[in-house]
Scaffold this motif. Structure first.
Motif, mmCIF file in Angstrom:
data_model
loop_
_atom_site.group_PDB
_atom_site.id
_atom_site.type_symbol
_atom_site.label_atom_id
_atom_site.label_comp_id
_atom_site.label_asym_id
_atom_site.label_seq_id
_atom_site.Cartn_x
_atom_site.Cartn_y
_atom_site.Cartn_z
ATOM 1 N N GLU A 4 -12.789 10.053 4.944
ATOM 2 C CA GLU A 4 -11.404 9.851 4.520
ATOM 3 C C GLU A 4 -11.564 8.625 3.734
ATOM 4 O OE1 GLU A 4 -8.411 11.310 4.922
ATOM 5 O OE2 GLU A 4 -9.226 13.042 6.398
ATOM 6 N N CYS A 5 -10.681 8.652 2.323
ATOM 7 C CA CYS A 5 -10.791 7.483 1.578
ATOM 8 C C CYS A 5 -9.609 7.246 0.977
ATOM 9 C CB CYS A 5 -11.689 7.723 0.512
ATOM 10 S SG CYS A 5 -13.711 8.406 0.774
ATOM 11 N N ARG A 6 -9.056 5.851 0.972
ATOM 12 C CA ARG A 6 -7.840 5.760 0.626
ATOM 13 C C ARG A 6 -7.897 5.141 -0.950
ATOM 14 N NH1 ARG A 6 -6.817 2.188 4.101
ATOM 15 N NH2 ARG A 6 -7.215 0.233 2.710
ATOM 16 N N GLY A 7 -6.525 5.655 -1.534
ATOM 17 C CA GLY A 7 -6.617 5.295 -3.172
ATOM 18 C C GLY A 7 -6.848 3.680 -3.395
ATOM 19 N N ASP A 8 -7.462 3.376 -4.232
ATOM 20 C CA ASP A 8 -7.755 1.840 -4.484
ATOM 21 C C ASP A 8 -7.362 1.535 -6.007
ATOM 22 O OD1 ASP A 8 -8.847 -1.025 -4.047
ATOM 23 O OD2 ASP A 8 -10.195 -0.243 -5.311
ATOM 24 N N ASP A 9 -8.155 2.456 -6.905
ATOM 25 C CA ASP A 9 -8.197 2.300 -8.421
ATOM 26 C C ASP A 9 -8.031 3.535 -8.980
ATOM 27 O OD1 ASP A 9 -8.562 1.316 -10.894
ATOM 28 O OD2 ASP A 9 -10.833 1.326 -11.029
ATOM 29 N N VAL A 10 -6.638 3.894 -8.875
ATOM 30 C CA VAL A 10 -6.278 5.398 -9.023
ATOM 31 C C VAL A 10 -5.282 5.465 -10.333
ATOM 32 C CG1 VAL A 10 -5.221 7.445 -8.250
ATOM 33 C CG2 VAL A 10 -6.500 5.989 -6.551
ATOM 34 N N PRO A 11 -5.829 5.413 -11.587
ATOM 35 C CA PRO A 11 -5.288 5.355 -12.681
ATOM 36 C C PRO A 11 -4.096 6.557 -13.027
ATOM 37 C CG PRO A 11 -7.180 6.043 -13.244
ATOM 38 C CD PRO A 11 -7.233 5.723 -11.967
ATOM 39 N N ALA A 12 -3.076 6.256 -13.846
ATOM 40 C CA ALA A 12 -2.144 7.357 -14.209
ATOM 41 C C ALA A 12 -2.739 7.685 -15.368
ATOM 42 C CB ALA A 12 -0.836 6.738 -14.428
ATOM 43 N N GLY A 13 -2.722 9.045 -15.313
ATOM 44 C CA GLY A 13 -3.122 9.867 -16.674
ATOM 45 C C GLY A 13 -2.225 10.258 -17.635
ATOM 46 N N THR A 14 -2.560 10.573 -18.753
ATOM 47 C CA THR A 14 -1.990 11.164 -19.914
ATOM 48 C C THR A 14 -1.207 12.647 -19.468
ATOM 49 O OG1 THR A 14 -2.897 10.153 -21.520
ATOM 50 C CG2 THR A 14 -1.326 11.627 -22.203
ATOM 51 N N HIS A 15 -2.228 13.315 -18.934
ATOM 52 C CA HIS A 15 -2.052 14.744 -18.504
ATOM 53 C C HIS A 15 -1.918 15.093 -17.168
ATOM 54 C CE1 HIS A 15 -2.343 15.477 -23.100
ATOM 55 N NE2 HIS A 15 -3.624 14.870 -22.970
ATOM 56 N N THR A 16 -2.865 14.436 -16.486
ATOM 57 C CA THR A 16 -3.036 14.757 -14.907
ATOM 58 C C THR A 16 -3.483 13.671 -14.247
ATOM 59 O OG1 THR A 16 -5.394 15.592 -15.482
ATOM 60 C CG2 THR A 16 -3.497 17.305 -15.355
ATOM 61 N N ASP A 17 -3.047 13.529 -13.212
ATOM 62 C CA ASP A 17 -3.959 12.347 -12.202
ATOM 63 C C ASP A 17 -3.647 12.564 -10.807
ATOM 64 O OD1 ASP A 17 -0.890 11.668 -11.745
ATOM 65 O OD2 ASP A 17 -0.840 10.425 -13.684
ATOM 66 N N PHE A 18 -3.941 11.665 -10.014
ATOM 67 C CA PHE A 18 -3.975 12.035 -8.395
ATOM 68 C C PHE A 18 -2.458 12.036 -7.883
ATOM 69 C CE2 PHE A 18 -8.633 11.233 -7.968
ATOM 70 C CZ PHE A 18 -8.778 12.465 -7.390
ATOM 71 N N ALA A 19 -1.650 11.022 -8.554
ATOM 72 C CA ALA A 19 -0.292 10.753 -8.184
ATOM 73 C C ALA A 19 0.509 12.129 -8.599
ATOM 74 C CB ALA A 19 0.346 9.619 -8.548
ATOM 75 N N ARG A 20 0.284 12.602 -9.661
ATOM 76 C CA ARG A 20 1.051 13.912 -9.899
ATOM 77 C C ARG A 20 0.449 15.076 -8.958
ATOM 78 N NH1 ARG A 20 1.647 13.625 -16.382
ATOM 79 N NH2 ARG A 20 0.225 12.022 -16.173
ATOM 80 N N ALA A 21 -0.727 15.015 -8.724
ATOM 81 C CA ALA A 21 -1.299 16.075 -7.791
ATOM 82 C C ALA A 21 -0.731 16.558 -6.572
ATOM 83 C CB ALA A 21 -2.876 15.867 -7.714
ATOM 84 N N VAL A 22 -0.229 15.223 -5.829
ATOM 85 C CA VAL A 22 0.328 15.488 -4.544
ATOM 86 C C VAL A 22 1.966 14.914 -4.732
ATOM 87 C CG1 VAL A 22 -1.777 15.346 -3.443
ATOM 88 C CG2 VAL A 22 -0.401 13.173 -4.067
ATOM 89 N N ALA A 23 2.528 14.945 -5.907
ATOM 90 C CA ALA A 23 3.788 14.395 -5.707
ATOM 91 C C ALA A 23 4.012 13.093 -5.156
ATOM 92 C CB ALA A 23 4.726 15.407 -5.593
ATOM 93 N N LEU A 24 3.129 12.008 -5.515
ATOM 94 C CA LEU A 24 3.236 11.003 -4.808
ATOM 95 C C LEU A 24 4.628 10.090 -4.923
ATOM 96 C CD1 LEU A 24 1.105 9.393 -3.024
ATOM 97 C CD2 LEU A 24 0.661 7.713 -4.822
ATOM 98 N N THR A 25 5.185 9.675 -3.697
ATOM 99 C CA THR A 25 6.104 8.615 -3.821
ATOM 100 C C THR A 25 5.436 7.053 -3.834
ATOM 101 O OG1 THR A 25 6.597 8.610 -1.648
ATOM 102 C CG2 THR A 25 7.522 10.292 -2.490
ATOM 103 N N ASP A 26 6.769 6.106 -4.135
ATOM 104 C CA ASP A 26 6.398 4.864 -4.238
ATOM 105 C C ASP A 26 5.931 4.150 -3.180
ATOM 106 O OD1 ASP A 26 6.802 5.018 -7.127
ATOM 107 O OD2 ASP A 26 8.976 4.149 -6.689
ATOM 108 N N ASP A 27 6.245 4.866 -1.934
ATOM 109 C CA ASP A 27 5.912 3.788 -0.803
ATOM 110 C C ASP A 27 4.547 4.958 -0.045
ATOM 111 O OD1 ASP A 27 7.056 6.577 0.109
ATOM 112 O OD2 ASP A 27 8.031 5.658 1.526
ATOM 113 N N GLU A 28 3.702 5.783 -0.902
ATOM 114 C CA GLU A 28 2.664 6.497 -0.149
ATOM 115 C C GLU A 28 1.625 5.981 -0.986
ATOM 116 O OE1 GLU A 28 4.746 10.760 0.970
ATOM 117 O OE2 GLU A 28 4.068 10.190 -1.210
#
Length: 244
Positions: free
Chosen positions: A40-64
């Motif tokens: 299990e690995c927790r996000g540390d350096d996870v950039p926002a992308g122009t088309h896709t990214d990890f945050a959008r992949a799971v509909a991440l909220t600000d407190d997650e």
């Protein structure tokens, strides 16, 4: 050949301790069912992308935080048997779920390329995780590209490089791997990672990789604009079985 269950999960920061406890309990069950490793690995350096990214992949909220994790099995048959047994295991029913399972994305992947640096099973201090859309017809070209790249990464300090080819990747109601990489007809979602000794080693290694002439002027056999990537801190790494 290694078979991989890959996951990307949104976890509330307030639930970090509860989530890690959940993972430790689950790892004991998966070990009994034939898994060889759970990470299990927790996000540390996870950039926002122009088309896709990890945050959008799971509909991440600000407190997650976004978690990148995987379970390794010796083959798909063992993984399938484990999945069936897990559904009937009362220990799984008793586990709490300190995250929104509706937004977790998951799937099964063939380990088509596994490159270890020294075979010592050194625990990583940092992990680069990637999700990639690849043309199904370009499987051989992708594996060759991955193997050549893995050699460069290992030459510059990476411990292990693994490429998983989408094999049993379900469609989800809210999120899934296909939507994570904006998958197109005729493409397959791939799941991969690079293990490093530390974040410093990763940062130094990437600089060297980008300057390595072997990486120059290479044609990527996939659409890099839709590749999802980021850096993650391992929070749990358990190896099971004879090779643990």
């Amino acid at each position: 050949m290694t078979y991989i269950d890959g996951f990307v999960t949104p976890v509330p920061r307030d639930n970090r301790a509860a989530y890690e406890h959940h993972v430790a309990q689950a790892a004991a069950i998966f070990a009994d069912l034939g898994a060889t490793r759970l990470v299990e690995c927790r996000g540390d350096d996870v950039p926002a992308g122009t088309h896709t990214d990890f945050a959008r992949a799971v509909a991440l909220t600000d407190d997650e935080d976004v978690l990148f994790s995987w379970i390794e099995y010796p083959d798909r048959a063992t993984r399938d048997a484990a999945g069936a047994a897990m559904m009937a295991d009362p220990r799984m029913a008793a586990l709490g779920m300190p995250f929104d399972g509706k937004r977790m994305i998951y799937g099964g992947f063939d380990g088509v390329m596994v490159s270890d640096s020294d075979g010592t099973n050194t625990a990583p201090g940092y992990v680069d995780g990637c999700l990639t859309p690849v043309p199904a017809a370009g499987r051989d070209a992708y594996i060759a590209f991955a193997a050549e790249s893995a050699q460069v990464f290992r030459d510059h300090g990476a411990l292990r490089v693994v490429e998983g080819w989408g094999d049993d990747v379900p469609v989800g109601k809210h999120t899934d791997f296909a939507r994570a990489v904006a998958l197109q007809d005729g493409e397959v979602a791939c799941y991969s990672w690079i293990e490093w000794p530390s974040k410093d080693a990763r940062n130094t290694g990437w600089q060297a990789v980008m300057a390595d002439p072997r990486m120059a002027d290479r044609d990527m056999p996939f659409d890099g604009r839709r590749m999802v990537y980021g850096g993650f801190l391992p929070v749990f790494d358990q190896r099971m079985g004879a090779d643990a």
